[in-house]
Design a protein around this motif. Sequence first.
Motif, PDB file in Angstrom:
ATOM      1  N   MET A 230       0.819  -1.187   0.000  1.00 11.89           N
ATOM      2  CA  MET A 230       0.000   0.000   0.000  1.00 11.89           C
ATOM      3  C   MET A 230       0.868   1.257   0.000  1.00 11.89           C
ATOM      4  SD  MET A 230      -2.896   1.009   2.708  1.00 11.89           S
ATOM      5  CE  MET A 230      -4.289   1.858   2.073  1.00 11.89           C
ATOM      6  N   PHE A 231       1.804   1.386   0.949  1.00 13.45           N
ATOM      7  CA  PHE A 231       2.692   2.538   0.976  1.00 13.45           C
ATOM      8  C   PHE A 231       3.992   2.168   0.287  1.00 13.45           C
ATOM      9  CE2 PHE A 231       0.112   3.427   4.779  1.00 13.45           C
ATOM     10  CZ  PHE A 231      -0.406   4.635   4.359  1.00 13.45           C
ATOM     11  N   GLY A 232       4.091   2.543  -0.945  1.00 15.10           N
ATOM     12  CA  GLY A 232       5.287   2.225  -1.709  1.00 15.10           C
ATOM     13  C   GLY A 232       6.096   3.471  -1.983  1.00 15.10           C
ATOM     14  N   ASP A 233       6.884   3.381  -3.005  1.00 14.68           N
ATOM     15  CA  ASP A 233       7.765   4.473  -3.393  1.00 14.68           C
ATOM     16  C   ASP A 233       6.979   5.706  -3.819  1.00 14.68           C
ATOM     17  OD1 ASP A 233      10.268   5.632  -3.904  1.00 14.68           O
ATOM     18  OD2 ASP A 233      10.027   5.188  -6.041  1.00 14.68           O
ATOM     19  N   ALA A 234       5.774   5.519  -4.327  1.00 13.91           N
ATOM     20  CA  ALA A 234       4.965   6.652  -4.779  1.00 13.91           C
ATOM     21  C   ALA A 234       4.483   7.518  -3.623  1.00 13.91           C
ATOM     22  CB  ALA A 234       3.774   6.144  -5.589  1.00 13.91           C
ATOM     23  N   VAL A 235       4.397   6.964  -2.421  1.00 15.04           N
ATOM     24  CA  VAL A 235       3.926   7.726  -1.265  1.00 15.04           C
ATOM     25  C   VAL A 235       5.094   8.157  -0.380  1.00 15.04           C
ATOM     26  CG1 VAL A 235       2.526   7.610   0.820  1.00 15.04           C
ATOM     27  CG2 VAL A 235       1.697   6.585  -1.285  1.00 15.04           C
ATOM     28  N   ILE A 236       5.960   7.227  -0.061  1.00  9.86           N
ATOM     29  CA  ILE A 236       7.050   7.500   0.871  1.00  9.86           C
ATOM     30  C   ILE A 236       8.102   8.425   0.246  1.00  9.86           C
ATOM     31  CG2 ILE A 236       8.874   6.451   2.264  1.00  9.86           C
ATOM     32  CD1 ILE A 236       6.050   5.851   3.247  1.00  9.86           C
ATOM     33  N   GLY A 237       8.408   8.245  -1.027  1.00  7.85           N
ATOM     34  CA  GLY A 237       9.430   9.059  -1.695  1.00  7.85           C
ATOM     35  C   GLY A 237       9.145  10.549  -1.653  1.00  7.85           C
ATOM     36  N   PRO A 238       7.956  10.996  -2.089  1.00  8.07           N
ATOM     37  CA  PRO A 238       7.666  12.436  -2.015  1.00  8.07           C
ATOM     38  C   PRO A 238       7.616  12.977  -0.584  1.00  8.07           C
ATOM     39  CG  PRO A 238       6.210  11.386  -3.581  1.00  8.07           C
ATOM     40  CD  PRO A 238       6.958  10.289  -2.889  1.00  8.07           C
ATOM     41  N   ALA A 239       7.165  12.167   0.361  1.00  5.08           N
ATOM     42  CA  ALA A 239       7.126  12.626   1.753  1.00  5.08           C
ATOM     43  C   ALA A 239       8.537  12.856   2.280  1.00  5.08           C
ATOM     44  CB  ALA A 239       6.397  11.608   2.627  1.00  5.08           C
ATOM     45  N   ILE A 240       9.436  11.938   2.025  1.00  6.65           N
ATOM     46  CA  ILE A 240      10.827  12.091   2.451  1.00  6.65           C
ATOM     47  C   ILE A 240      11.490  13.256   1.700  1.00  6.65           C
ATOM     48  CG2 ILE A 240      13.093  10.969   2.549  1.00  6.65           C
ATOM     49  CD1 ILE A 240      11.072   9.914   4.583  1.00  6.65           C
ATOM     50  N   GLY A 241      11.153  13.412   0.426  1.00  9.77           N
ATOM     51  CA  GLY A 241      11.687  14.539  -0.350  1.00  9.77           C
ATOM     52  C   GLY A 241      11.261  15.876   0.221  1.00  9.77           C
ATOM     53  N   SER A 242      10.006  15.968   0.677  1.00  5.13           N
ATOM     54  CA  SER A 242       9.526  17.213   1.288  1.00  5.13           C
ATOM     55  C   SER A 242      10.247  17.504   2.596  1.00  5.13           C
ATOM     56  CB  SER A 242       8.023  17.135   1.542  1.00  5.13           C
ATOM     57  OG  SER A 242       7.333  17.022   0.336  1.00  5.13           O
ATOM     58  N   ILE A 243      10.492  16.473   3.379  1.00  4.70           N
ATOM     59  CA  ILE A 243      11.219  16.654   4.637  1.00  4.70           C
ATOM     60  C   ILE A 243      12.670  17.067   4.362  1.00  4.70           C
ATOM     61  CG2 ILE A 243      12.090  15.442   6.672  1.00  4.70           C
ATOM     62  CD1 ILE A 243       9.454  13.814   6.591  1.00  4.70           C
ATOM     63  N   ALA A 244      13.278  16.482   3.336  1.00  7.90           N
ATOM     64  CA  ALA A 244      14.652  16.838   2.987  1.00  7.90           C
ATOM     65  C   ALA A 244      14.749  18.258   2.433  1.00  7.90           C
ATOM     66  CB  ALA A 244      15.208  15.840   1.974  1.00  7.90           C
ATOM     67  N   PHE A 245      13.666  18.760   1.846  1.00 10.08           N
ATOM     68  CA  PHE A 245      13.631  20.097   1.252  1.00 10.08           C
ATOM     69  C   PHE A 245      13.455  21.175   2.320  1.00 10.08           C
ATOM     70  CE2 PHE A 245      11.237  23.158  -1.637  1.00 10.08           C
ATOM     71  CZ  PHE A 245      12.344  23.523  -2.363  1.00 10.08           C
ATOM     72  N   MET A 246      13.001  20.793   3.508  1.00 16.29           N
ATOM     73  CA  MET A 246      12.658  21.756   4.557  1.00 16.29           C
ATOM     74  C   MET A 246      13.842  22.617   5.030  1.00 16.29           C
ATOM     75  SD  MET A 246       9.994  22.921   5.916  1.00 16.29           S
ATOM     76  CE  MET A 246       8.894  21.690   5.301  1.00 16.29           C
ATOM     77  N   PRO A 247      15.057  22.075   5.260  1.00 21.32           N
ATOM     78  CA  PRO A 247      16.160  22.959   5.678  1.00 21.32           C
ATOM     79  C   PRO A 247      16.481  24.050   4.656  1.00 21.32           C
ATOM     80  CG  PRO A 247      16.736  20.691   6.108  1.00 21.32           C
ATOM     81  CD  PRO A 247      15.457  20.668   5.322  1.00 21.32           C
ATOM     82  N   ALA A 248      16.366  23.731   3.385  1.00 26.35           N
ATOM     83  CA  ALA A 248      16.612  24.747   2.356  1.00 26.35           C
ATOM     84  C   ALA A 248      15.558  25.839   2.413  1.00 26.35           C
ATOM     85  CB  ALA A 248      16.633  24.108   0.974  1.00 26.35           C
ATOM     86  N   VAL A 249      14.319  25.465   2.680  1.00 30.38           N
ATOM     87  CA  VAL A 249      13.240  26.447   2.766  1.00 30.38           C
ATOM     88  C   VAL A 249      13.441  27.350   3.978  1.00 30.38           C
ATOM     89  CG1 VAL A 249      10.754  26.710   3.107  1.00 30.38           C
ATOM     90  CG2 VAL A 249      11.606  25.002   1.519  1.00 30.38           C
ATOM     91  N   VAL A 250      13.814  26.777   5.109  1.00 28.73           N
ATOM     92  CA  VAL A 250      14.026  27.572   6.323  1.00 28.73           C
ATOM     93  C   VAL A 250      15.198  28.530   6.128  1.00 28.73           C
ATOM     94  CG1 VAL A 250      14.699  27.443   8.753  1.00 28.73           C
ATOM     95  CG2 VAL A 250      13.006  25.852   7.847  1.00 28.73           C
ATOM     96  N   LEU A 251      16.283  28.044   5.564  1.00 27.71           N
ATOM     97  CA  LEU A 251      17.446  28.899   5.328  1.00 27.71           C
ATOM     98  C   LEU A 251      17.100  30.024   4.361  1.00 27.71           C
ATOM     99  CD1 LEU A 251      20.469  29.371   5.793  1.00 27.71           C
ATOM    100  CD2 LEU A 251      20.889  27.883   3.835  1.00 27.71           C
TER     101      LEU A 251
END
Length: 127
Positions: free
Chosen positions: A1-22
């Motif tokens: 049910m939770f494959g690469d299509a769901v987990i990948g974008p969620a992890i990508g958004s979390i990884a993008f957060m430090p750049a947004v804060v900076l």
Amino acid sequence: MFGDAVIGPAIGSIAFMPAVVLTSKLVHRGLESTTFALLAGFSNFGGTVSSQIGIFVTKASGVSTTAPCNFENLSTLVLVCHCILPLFAVPLVFLLIPNKLMTEPLEDEEPPSTPTSDVAADRPHAA
């Protein structure tokens, strides 16, 4: 049910957060949402361009997933693209990331300036 299509974008958004804060600390007050929209757009564009370059490099290296399959150069391709090329970005960290804590202001903030003349004050008063 939770494959690469769901987990990948969620992890990508979390990884993008430090750049947004900076970035939100670097831009002028009031332009944070515009800057975020530009960052998101450039991120999407970069993802599209990188996938197209990946397709080109895969074909150029002779790797084929259609019959007859050819995975002869796959190990070299993975080594170069996923291990060696990302190491070129490491020196850029020391050049592009400021040497400050995330809680510290990055620039000396000046108080907002007051306008020297008010538009309403310039109009003649009705008698």
